[in-house]
Each structure stands twice: as structure tokens, then as C-alpha cells.
Design a protein around this motif. Sequence first.
Motif, short mmCIF file in Angstrom:
data_model
loop_
_atom_site.label_atom_id
_atom_site.label_comp_id
_atom_site.label_asym_id
_atom_site.label_seq_id
_atom_site.Cartn_x
_atom_site.Cartn_y
_atom_site.Cartn_z
N UNK A 183 1.20 -1.66 -3.18
CA UNK A 183 1.06 -0.81 -1.99
C UNK A 183 1.00 -1.62 -0.68
N UNK A 184 0.51 -2.86 -0.76
CA UNK A 184 0.52 -3.77 0.39
C UNK A 184 0.82 -5.17 -0.12
N UNK A 185 1.34 -5.98 0.77
CA UNK A 185 1.47 -7.40 0.47
C UNK A 185 0.14 -8.06 0.82
N UNK A 186 -0.32 -8.95 -0.02
CA UNK A 186 -1.63 -9.57 0.21
C UNK A 186 -1.62 -11.00 -0.31
N UNK A 187 -2.55 -11.76 0.21
CA UNK A 187 -2.76 -13.14 -0.23
C UNK A 187 -4.27 -13.38 -0.25
N UNK A 188 -4.76 -13.97 -1.32
CA UNK A 188 -6.17 -14.28 -1.44
C UNK A 188 -6.45 -15.51 -0.58
N UNK A 189 -7.02 -15.28 0.60
CA UNK A 189 -7.21 -16.35 1.57
C UNK A 189 -8.53 -17.08 1.39
N UNK A 190 -9.65 -16.35 1.47
CA UNK A 190 -10.93 -17.04 1.50
C UNK A 190 -12.01 -16.41 0.66
N UNK A 191 -12.97 -17.23 0.31
CA UNK A 191 -14.15 -16.76 -0.41
C UNK A 191 -15.37 -17.40 0.24
N UNK A 192 -16.41 -16.61 0.37
CA UNK A 192 -17.66 -17.09 0.96
C UNK A 192 -18.78 -16.91 -0.05
N UNK A 193 -19.48 -18.00 -0.33
CA UNK A 193 -20.60 -17.98 -1.26
C UNK A 193 -21.82 -18.60 -0.58
N UNK A 194 -22.99 -18.39 -1.17
CA UNK A 194 -24.23 -18.94 -0.59
C UNK A 194 -24.40 -20.42 -0.85
N UNK A 195 -24.06 -20.84 -2.05
CA UNK A 195 -24.36 -22.20 -2.46
C UNK A 195 -23.09 -23.03 -2.67
N UNK A 201 -8.24 -18.81 -4.30
CA UNK A 201 -8.30 -18.67 -2.84
C UNK A 201 -7.77 -19.94 -2.18
N UNK A 202 -7.28 -19.79 -0.94
CA UNK A 202 -6.80 -20.94 -0.19
C UNK A 202 -7.95 -21.81 0.32
N UNK A 203 -9.08 -21.19 0.64
CA UNK A 203 -10.21 -21.97 1.12
C UNK A 203 -11.51 -21.28 0.75
N UNK A 204 -12.59 -22.03 0.81
CA UNK A 204 -13.91 -21.49 0.54
C UNK A 204 -14.89 -21.99 1.59
N UNK A 205 -15.97 -21.24 1.76
CA UNK A 205 -16.96 -21.58 2.76
C UNK A 205 -18.33 -21.04 2.35
N UNK A 206 -19.34 -21.60 2.97
CA UNK A 206 -20.69 -21.04 2.82
C UNK A 206 -21.11 -20.34 4.12
N UNK A 207 -20.24 -20.31 5.10
CA UNK A 207 -20.52 -19.67 6.40
C UNK A 207 -19.69 -18.40 6.55
N UNK A 208 -20.33 -17.25 6.57
CA UNK A 208 -19.63 -15.97 6.72
C UNK A 208 -18.79 -15.94 7.99
N UNK A 209 -19.27 -16.59 9.04
CA UNK A 209 -18.57 -16.63 10.32
C UNK A 209 -17.16 -17.19 10.17
N UNK A 210 -16.97 -18.10 9.22
CA UNK A 210 -15.64 -18.68 9.00
C UNK A 210 -14.62 -17.61 8.64
N UNK A 211 -15.03 -16.59 7.90
CA UNK A 211 -14.12 -15.50 7.55
C UNK A 211 -13.80 -14.65 8.77
#
Length: 157
Positions: free
Chosen positions: A35-47, A60-70
Motif C-alpha cells: 500500500x506504501x513504499x517504505x524503508x526501515x530507517x531507525x530504531x530507538x532503544x533505552x540501553x 534498520x539503517x541506524x539506531x539511537x538511544x535519543x528519541x530526538x534523533x528520530x
Amino acid sequence: MSDKTHGVAIVGYGFMGKTHTFGYHNIPFFYTKPPINYKMKGVCVRRKETLEAALSLGGFEFGTTRYEDLLERDDIDIIHVCTPNDLHRDQVIRAIEAGKHVYCDKPLGSSYEDCKHMVEAVDAASPEVVTQVALQYRYYPCTLRAKQLVEEGFLGK
């Protein structure tokens, strides 16, 4: 369908975050043309120690522990909020304010007040911003029976 590829980010990679990611990875098995084209870009975790596993497993292309990055990235269009319930309010509101489409896992909030503030954020958002919460149990027989009992006054309001 638009030719645009929507960047997807998952915040929270416990059971529900993994479930949402699994869902995206399975779309090609159910739709010849998604229904849409999509790409798994980022994941945000606590630890940080769970970040490598999330990146490896989720693709995912990248990961972060900072929600602001998303929120700050222009290549992320959709954010799935899959964190503990008491975090939903602020994460949903901030994503809406950043102009992201939001899918929030249920329950939407921990209280009426939390939900009220989220609805206010949706009302103030651009009409292009899409928000969603899934209530997949609403048509189960036991749920419908509880609704009937409420409507009949047996359980109250």
C-alpha cells in the motif's frame, strides 16, 4: 499510491517494537504491491546494549538511544511508539509536533488527561499528519459481550 518511500522508525524494541518490525518485514508476503513504499530507517532503544540486537534483527539503517534523533531526521516520516504506556503521551505529542505520522501501540495513554493532550496535539497538527492506534480486540466475542453488558446497564456506564 505515491512513489514516495516513507522512512519508518520504531521507538521501543521490546516485544511490541519487534512485533511492529516483523509486520513490516512480512508485508511483501501479503501484498504483491504494498500500500506504501517504505524503508526501515531507525530504531530507538533505552540501553546501548540492546541497540546492536535491534539493528541486526530489525534491519534498520541506524539506531539511537535519543528519541530526538528520530524527530530531527527528514528521512523519517512514520514513527511507531512501542514503549511502555507511561511514555506514550510525550513521545506521541513530540512526534506530531515534528510533523511525523504516528502509530501508537495501545493503550494510547495512561490516563484520560494524557489522551486529552494527545488529541489536542492532533487537532493542532497539519491535516496531512496521520495518526493511528490499533484496537484489534474490539470485535472479539468477549469484548462485544462486555460492550453489550455495559449498554444494558449491567456493568454501569
